[in-house]
Design a protein around this motif. Sequence first.
Motif, PDB file in Angstrom:
ATOM      1  N   GLU A  41       0.843  -1.223  -0.179  1.00 30.52           N
ATOM      2  CA  GLU A  41       0.071   0.303  -0.055  1.00 30.52           C
ATOM      3  C   GLU A  41       0.852   1.221  -0.057  1.00 30.52           C
ATOM      4  O   GLU A  41       0.139   2.277  -0.631  1.00 30.52           O
ATOM      5  N   PHE A  42       2.308   1.473   1.019  1.00 31.09           N
ATOM      6  CA  PHE A  42       3.081   2.166   0.992  1.00 31.09           C
ATOM      7  C   PHE A  42       4.115   2.590  -0.583  1.00 31.09           C
ATOM      8  O   PHE A  42       3.923   3.990  -0.612  1.00 31.09           O
ATOM      9  N   VAL A  43       4.141   1.217  -1.024  1.00 33.76           N
ATOM     10  CA  VAL A  43       4.687   1.581  -2.398  1.00 33.76           C
ATOM     11  C   VAL A  43       3.989   1.560  -3.149  1.00 33.76           C
ATOM     12  O   VAL A  43       4.397   0.315  -3.531  1.00 33.76           O
ATOM     13  N   THR A  44       3.331   2.083  -3.709  1.00 29.10           N
ATOM     14  CA  THR A  44       2.836   2.233  -5.420  1.00 29.10           C
ATOM     15  C   THR A  44       3.207   2.265  -6.483  1.00 29.10           C
ATOM     16  O   THR A  44       4.018   2.510  -6.691  1.00 29.10           O
ATOM     17  N   LYS A  64       2.705   3.479  -8.518  1.00 35.79           N
ATOM     18  CA  LYS A  64       2.382   5.346  -9.292  1.00 35.79           C
ATOM     19  C   LYS A  64       3.683   6.054  -9.488  1.00 35.79           C
ATOM     20  O   LYS A  64       4.323   6.611  -9.144  1.00 35.79           O
ATOM     21  N   LEU A  65       4.278   6.149  -7.375  1.00 37.05           N
ATOM     22  CA  LEU A  65       5.420   6.279  -6.645  1.00 37.05           C
ATOM     23  C   LEU A  65       6.671   5.846  -7.375  1.00 37.05           C
ATOM     24  O   LEU A  65       7.238   6.816  -7.554  1.00 37.05           O
ATOM     25  N   VAL A  66       6.626   4.863  -7.420  1.00 40.22           N
ATOM     26  CA  VAL A  66       7.835   3.680  -8.763  1.00 40.22           C
ATOM     27  C   VAL A  66       7.821   4.654  -9.714  1.00 40.22           C
ATOM     28  O   VAL A  66       9.313   4.898 -10.197  1.00 40.22           O
ATOM     29  N   GLU A  67       6.436   4.557 -10.634  1.00 40.53           N
ATOM     30  CA  GLU A  67       6.741   5.901 -12.033  1.00 40.53           C
ATOM     31  C   GLU A  67       7.283   6.722 -11.369  1.00 40.53           C
ATOM     32  O   GLU A  67       7.770   7.252 -12.585  1.00 40.53           O
ATOM     33  N   ALA A  68       6.716   7.250 -10.875  1.00 40.42           N
ATOM     34  CA  ALA A  68       6.992   8.955 -10.474  1.00 40.42           C
ATOM     35  C   ALA A  68       8.408   9.121 -10.227  1.00 40.42           C
ATOM     36  O   ALA A  68       9.478  10.225 -10.074  1.00 40.42           O
ATOM     37  N   GLY A  69       9.398   7.993  -9.721  1.00 42.16           N
ATOM     38  CA  GLY A  69      10.917   8.162  -9.829  1.00 42.16           C
ATOM     39  C   GLY A  69      11.153   8.299  -7.974  1.00 42.16           C
ATOM     40  O   GLY A  69      12.836   8.778  -8.564  1.00 42.16           O
TER      41      GLY A  69
END
Length: 156
Positions: A9-12, A14-19
């Motif tokens: 839930e924390f590491v979505t 979307k967050l990974v893609e945003a870098g």
Amino acid sequence: MTEADTCREFVTPKLVEAGSMPLPSLAEQRGLVGRIDALTEKARQVEAHLDAVERDAASLVRSYITHPQGEPPTKRRMSELVSLRQPDVAVDGTARYRFAGVYSFGRGVFPSAVKMGSEFAYERLSTLRTGDFTYPKLMAWEGALGVVPPECDGMV
């Protein structure tokens, strides 16, 4: 909810893609590094102590075989140093047993042969554990004794 669920839930995606990801503050990161460094040092100290214990044990074993020239040997009853342990393995003729051997003149314990229970006459065997002192009954007269190393743990 498990720890893995929390991480998902924390590491979505979307967050990974945003870098970018939120990190602990620099002070918190430094604190964590300090704790890891302290634990690393403690582990190093424990390893050093274990190495010293192993060296001392090996020296003790050798001292019962040889002694400095010109000095009389110090005599002790073996019962002051070790206790006899009864065999704990009933031999099954169809089972395989991994044996440890003992070099003469206090040169240590080593992995030896694997034998079927039908290949030898012993009815009972003793399981060796790391750090045990051991000697074979037939060869003790020539200093075949030693401390069991980790690679012989669980052998007979």
